[in-house]
Enzyme design. Sequence first.
Site, PDB file in Angstrom:
ATOM      1  N   HIS A 307       0.892  -1.033  -0.029  1.00 24.67           N
ATOM      2  CA  HIS A 307      -0.023   0.010  -0.015  1.00 24.67           C
ATOM      3  C   HIS A 307       0.835   1.060   0.002  1.00 24.67           C
ATOM      4  O   HIS A 307       1.897   1.026   0.621  1.00 24.67           O
ATOM      5  CB  HIS A 307      -0.978   0.058   1.179  1.00 24.67           C
ATOM      6  CG  HIS A 307      -2.033   0.913   1.097  1.00 24.67           C
ATOM      7  ND1 HIS A 307      -2.064   2.414   1.392  1.00 24.67           N
ATOM      8  CD2 HIS A 307      -3.155   0.694   0.357  1.00 24.67           C
ATOM      9  CE1 HIS A 307      -3.130   2.769   1.236  1.00 24.67           C
ATOM     10  NE2 HIS A 307      -4.013   1.972   0.648  1.00 24.67           N
ATOM     11  N   ASP A 365      -7.921  -5.463   0.177  1.00 28.30           N
ATOM     12  CA  ASP A 365      -8.524  -6.142  -1.126  1.00 28.30           C
ATOM     13  C   ASP A 365      -8.196  -7.453  -1.247  1.00 28.30           C
ATOM     14  O   ASP A 365      -8.805  -8.002  -1.763  1.00 28.30           O
ATOM     15  CB  ASP A 365      -8.186  -5.263  -2.344  1.00 28.30           C
ATOM     16  CG  ASP A 365      -9.109  -3.847  -2.336  1.00 28.30           C
ATOM     17  OD1 ASP A 365     -10.130  -3.808  -1.618  1.00 28.30           O
ATOM     18  OD2 ASP A 365      -8.708  -2.894  -3.103  1.00 28.30           O
TER      19      ASP A 365
HETATM   20  N1  CMC Z   1       4.294  -7.206  -5.453  1.00 25.39           N
HETATM   21  C1  CMC Z   1       5.505  -7.249  -5.386  1.00 25.39           C
HETATM   22  N2  CMC Z   1       6.342  -5.925  -5.366  1.00 25.39           N
HETATM   23  C2  CMC Z   1       5.887  -4.924  -4.802  1.00 25.39           C
HETATM   24  C3  CMC Z   1       4.457  -4.920  -4.616  1.00 25.39           C
HETATM   25  C4  CMC Z   1       3.816  -6.180  -4.901  1.00 25.39           C
HETATM   26  N3  CMC Z   1       2.223  -6.290  -4.636  1.00 25.39           N
HETATM   27  N4  CMC Z   1       4.097  -3.674  -4.291  1.00 25.39           N
HETATM   28  C5  CMC Z   1       5.155  -2.908  -4.385  1.00 25.39           C
HETATM   29  N5  CMC Z   1       5.999  -3.862  -4.654  1.00 25.39           N
HETATM   30  C6  CMC Z   1       7.584  -3.566  -4.568  1.00 25.39           C
HETATM   31  C7  CMC Z   1       7.850  -2.478  -5.849  1.00 25.39           C
HETATM   32  O1  CMC Z   1       8.276  -3.267  -6.854  1.00 25.39           O
HETATM   33  C8  CMC Z   1       8.835  -1.623  -5.301  1.00 25.39           C
HETATM   34  O2  CMC Z   1      10.065  -2.305  -5.257  1.00 25.39           O
HETATM   35  P1  CMC Z   1      11.582  -1.568  -5.447  1.00 25.39           P
HETATM   36  O3  CMC Z   1      11.756  -0.461  -4.362  1.00 25.39           O
HETATM   37  O4  CMC Z   1      12.555  -2.561  -5.611  1.00 25.39           O
HETATM   38  O5  CMC Z   1      11.260  -0.553  -6.689  1.00 25.39           O
HETATM   39  C9  CMC Z   1       8.685  -1.342  -3.813  1.00 25.39           C
HETATM   40  O6  CMC Z   1       7.594  -2.434  -3.485  1.00 25.39           O
HETATM   41  C10 CMC Z   1       7.668  -0.193  -3.601  1.00 25.39           C
HETATM   42  O7  CMC Z   1       6.509  -0.211  -4.342  1.00 25.39           O
HETATM   43  P2  CMC Z   1       5.874   1.103  -5.414  1.00 25.39           P
HETATM   44  O8  CMC Z   1       5.107   0.512  -6.389  1.00 25.39           O
HETATM   45  O9  CMC Z   1       6.969   2.304  -5.121  1.00 25.39           O
HETATM   46  O10 CMC Z   1       4.899   1.454  -4.047  1.00 25.39           O
HETATM   47  P3  CMC Z   1       3.707   2.311  -4.299  1.00 25.39           P
HETATM   48  O11 CMC Z   1       3.296   2.960  -3.013  1.00 25.39           O
HETATM   49  O12 CMC Z   1       3.873   3.270  -5.600  1.00 25.39           O
HETATM   50  O13 CMC Z   1       2.291   1.429  -4.669  1.00 25.39           O
HETATM   51  C11 CMC Z   1       0.672   0.041  -4.677  1.00 25.39           C
HETATM   52  C12 CMC Z   1       1.628   0.742  -3.681  1.00 25.39           C
HETATM   53  C13 CMC Z   1      -0.659  -0.393  -3.844  1.00 25.39           C
HETATM   54  C14 CMC Z   1       0.192   0.544  -6.023  1.00 25.39           C
HETATM   55  C15 CMC Z   1       1.575  -1.464  -4.765  1.00 25.39           C
HETATM   56  O14 CMC Z   1       1.882  -2.029  -3.632  1.00 25.39           O
HETATM   57  C16 CMC Z   1       0.766  -2.580  -5.719  1.00 25.39           C
HETATM   58  O15 CMC Z   1       1.045  -2.543  -6.825  1.00 25.39           O
HETATM   59  N6  CMC Z   1       0.178  -3.449  -4.895  1.00 25.39           N
HETATM   60  C17 CMC Z   1      -0.581  -4.261  -5.808  1.00 25.39           C
HETATM   61  C18 CMC Z   1      -2.107  -3.740  -6.148  1.00 25.39           C
HETATM   62  C19 CMC Z   1      -2.970  -3.686  -4.923  1.00 25.39           C
HETATM   63  O16 CMC Z   1      -2.942  -4.537  -4.198  1.00 25.39           O
HETATM   64  N7  CMC Z   1      -3.447  -2.528  -4.758  1.00 25.39           N
HETATM   65  C20 CMC Z   1      -4.621  -2.337  -3.839  1.00 25.39           C
HETATM   66  C21 CMC Z   1      -4.252  -1.259  -2.849  1.00 25.39           C
HETATM   67  S1  CMC Z   1      -5.386  -1.299  -1.226  1.00 25.39           S
HETATM   68  C22 CMC Z   1      -6.897  -0.672  -1.990  1.00 25.39           C
HETATM   69  C23 CMC Z   1      -6.704   0.865  -2.501  1.00 25.39           C
HETATM   70  O17 CMC Z   1      -6.784   1.553  -1.537  1.00 25.39           O
HETATM   71  O18 CMC Z   1      -7.165   1.163  -3.494  1.00 25.39           O
END
Ligand code: CMC
Length: 430
Positions: A307, A365
Site C-alpha cells: 500500500h 483488497d
Molecule cells: N508485489 C511485489 N512487489 C511490490 C508490490 C507487490 N504487490 N507492491 C510493491 N512492490 C515493490 C515495488 O516493486 C517496489 O520495489 P523497489 O523498491 O525494488 O522498486 C517497492 O515494493 C515499492 O513499491 P511502489 O510501487 O513504489 O509502491 P507504491 O506506494 O507506489 O505502490 C501499490 C503501492 C498499492 C500500488 C503497490 O503496492 C501495488 O501495486 N500493490 C498491488 C496492487 C494492490 O493490491 N492495490 C490495492 C491497494 S489497497 C486498495 C486501495 O486503497 O485502492
Amino acid sequence: MSNERAANITVDGKSVEFPVLRGAVGPDVIDIRSLYAKTGMFTFDPGFLSTAACRSAITFVDGKAGTLLYRGYPIEQLAYQCDYLEVCYLILKGELPNATQKQAWIKEISDHTMVHEQLSRLFTGFRRDAHPMAVLVGVVGALSAFYHDAMDFSDQAHRDQSADRLLAKIPSIVAMAYKYSVGLPFVRARNDLDYAANFLHMMFATPCEEYVPNPVLARALDRILIVHADHEQGASTSTVRLAGSSGANPFACIASGMACLWGPAHGGASEAVLNMLEEIRDASRIGKYLARAKDKNDSFRLEGFGHRVYKSFDPRGKIMRETCHEVLNELGLHDDPLFKLALDLERIALEDDFFVSKGLYPNVDFYSGIVKRALGIPNEMFTAIFAMARTVGWIAHWNEMIGEADQKIGRPRQLFVGSPRRDVVPRDKR
Ligand code: CMC
C-alpha cells in the site's frame, strides 16, 4: 490551524520564507502557494508523494501506525459497533446519528432507491459481456441527465439531495449491472431490509424465488462497505475533487472517480487478487509466483499486497481477515481449494524476507476479494462493490470542497521536457 512556524527554502542563494500550516494530527504542511510568485519555480511531485492537495476534516490515515479514523473514530470501532448507513451519516455530516436521526436517515435514503424507468433502458445499450465497471461509469454519468431539479451546487439542500440520490441508487445500479450481465430481470430494492441485505437481495433474488439474506453474510458485506467508505485523498477521491473543482455536477464527478477506481493498482485489486489465485491454481506453484513478484524484470506484482500509505499493516486488512474467517466458517468453505490457496499464499508471503523488508502486507483488497467470492459475487463485480462503498467518501469530499470559501479549479503545472519553440518547415522541404 495557525501558521506560527515557518519554513525557509534557499533558491540560488536567496532564502525565501513560507508559512507552515498545522493539521489537527499528522504532518504539518509547508504552504508553498506563493512559491512561483516568489521564485519563478514550481515544485515537482508526480504521484503526490509529499504534496497535500487540499484541507480535509473527513478521514485521517497514519500509515506508520496503521491508523484509519473517519471523523476521529477508529475504523475498528466503526466496523464492529456501527452499520454502514450510520458510517455514511458520520462521514457526510460529521457526527454519528442518534436513534431518531438514524430512523430519519434510513427513510431519507430508502425514499430514493428506485431508478428512473428510462435509466433502466440504458442498460440494453451495453453488450452483455461488458465489464460491470464500464456499465457503472456510463450509467452513473447518465444520472446527470435526470436531476435538473437539484443542480445549483451553491445550495447545500441541492448538494444533500444529490448525495441522497447517489447513496440510494448506486446499489440498485450495481445490482442491475450484474443482472444484465447474466441475463436476469432487474430486482427492485426492498426498503424493509438494511443497506447490505437489500443489496444481496437485489443481486440474488429472482422473480421465481425469494432470497433470504444470511445475517452473517449481510454483516460481512456491511463491513466491506464500512472499511472501503473513505480513504482520504486516494487516486479516485482526488479525481472526484479535481473533476468537481470545475463546477461539474456530482454524478459526472462520481463517474470519474469510478473510472479511476477501476485500475488494478487501486480498486481493481480485489478482482485482480482472485484472477491471480485462479492463475496460481495450486499451492505448489506459489514459490514460482513469489519469485516472479521479486524479479525486477518481471512486471508481475502480488495482487492484494502493499500500500502507498500503510507500511506496517493495513488496519482494514485486519478487520477483513477476521470477517473472511467468519464467512468461511459460516459457509464451511475453509477447505475449498481456492480459499485454502489464498490462506497459504498469505502465510508464505508474510514469512518471506522480501515482502517483510519492503513492508508489503496483505491489504484490505486481498481479504475483501476472498469474502466477496465466498458471498457468491463474481470477480468482475468486485470493483463495482468497492465503488458502491466509496461513493459516500467521494460525495463527502466533493461537498467539502464545494463548501470551501477559497475553492479554486485544480490546475497542476508541469516540468516541460519537450521541444522548445521552433518553426514549421514548409511541406516541400521536410
Ligand atoms: N508485489 C511485489 N512487489 C511490490 C508490490 C507487490 N504487490 N507492491 C510493491 N512492490 C515493490 C515495488 O516493486 C517496489 O520495489 P523497489 O523498491 O525494488 O522498486 C517497492 O515494493 C515499492 O513499491 P511502489 O510501487 O513504489 O509502491 P507504491 O506506494 O507506489 O505502490 C501499490 C503501492 C498499492 C500500488 C503497490 O503496492 C501495488 O501495486 N500493490 C498491488 C496492487 C494492490 O493490491 N492495490 C490495492 C491497494 S489497497 C486498495 C486501495 O486503497 O485502492
